[in-house]
Design an enzyme around this catalytic site. Sequence first.
Site, mmCIF file in Angstrom:
data_model
loop_
_atom_site.group_PDB
_atom_site.id
_atom_site.type_symbol
_atom_site.label_atom_id
_atom_site.label_comp_id
_atom_site.label_asym_id
_atom_site.label_seq_id
_atom_site.Cartn_x
_atom_site.Cartn_y
_atom_site.Cartn_z
ATOM 1 N N THR A 16 -44.967 -9.462 -21.378
ATOM 2 C CA THR A 16 -44.940 -10.917 -21.237
ATOM 3 C C THR A 16 -45.804 -11.366 -20.060
ATOM 4 O O THR A 16 -46.132 -10.582 -19.172
ATOM 5 C CB THR A 16 -43.496 -11.429 -21.050
ATOM 6 O OG1 THR A 16 -42.948 -10.894 -19.856
ATOM 7 C CG2 THR A 16 -42.629 -11.050 -22.233
ATOM 8 N N ASP A 17 -46.153 -12.637 -20.086
ATOM 9 C CA ASP A 17 -46.979 -13.203 -19.022
ATOM 10 C C ASP A 17 -46.161 -14.178 -18.180
ATOM 11 O O ASP A 17 -44.941 -14.281 -18.342
ATOM 12 C CB ASP A 17 -48.235 -13.865 -19.606
ATOM 13 C CG ASP A 17 -47.919 -15.001 -20.564
ATOM 14 O OD1 ASP A 17 -46.784 -15.524 -20.561
ATOM 15 O OD2 ASP A 17 -48.821 -15.382 -21.336
ATOM 16 N N LYS A 18 -46.821 -14.907 -17.304
ATOM 17 C CA LYS A 18 -46.139 -15.836 -16.408
ATOM 18 C C LYS A 18 -45.371 -16.926 -17.162
ATOM 19 O O LYS A 18 -44.394 -17.476 -16.661
ATOM 20 C CB LYS A 18 -47.154 -16.469 -15.463
ATOM 21 C CG LYS A 18 -46.543 -17.250 -14.342
ATOM 22 C CD LYS A 18 -47.602 -17.711 -13.358
ATOM 23 C CE LYS A 18 -46.946 -18.476 -12.226
ATOM 24 N NZ LYS A 18 -47.900 -18.862 -11.209
ATOM 25 N N GLY A 20 -43.674 -16.343 -19.786
ATOM 26 C CA GLY A 20 -42.506 -15.729 -20.400
ATOM 27 C C GLY A 20 -42.685 -15.357 -21.860
ATOM 28 O O GLY A 20 -41.713 -15.045 -22.546
#
Length: 146
Positions: A16-18, A20
């Site tokens: 996942t990234d920043k 979410g």
Amino acid sequence: MKKIYPYERQVFYYETDKMGIVHHSNYIRIFEESRVSFLQQAGMPFEKIEESGVMIPVLSAECRYISPLVFDEPFAVYPHIESFNGVKMSLTYKIISRRTGKLCAEGSTSHCFTDYNLKPIRTKLKYPEIYKVFHDYLGYEVKDAE
């Protein structure tokens, strides 16, 4: 011909990234995981293919993102051999959320069969066992367990 089931797992946190959600690059990895699973289930694991001296490099990959997956969300991937001629093949993939039932992403990859020097080979002539697996599953629809 063995029945093939979808590849299933949950989203890992590192994917996942920043925001979410699963980072877009990870969908291509998930496609590869589903190819590996498909071949394992078909009785022709990648290790066996490579031990025979055959490589299956990716020529192209594309993905269309529809609905994001999030951390810990269960999903299933439905791979499909779209075309195969013994030298090249293309696959399509559908990633479905097991939580919502929504289509999250779909895409495709194209591949060729080569020797270790990346010289194209005709599997039908030199590797009939490998050819048969891909030929037998051409157009096969992966189904859920019943």
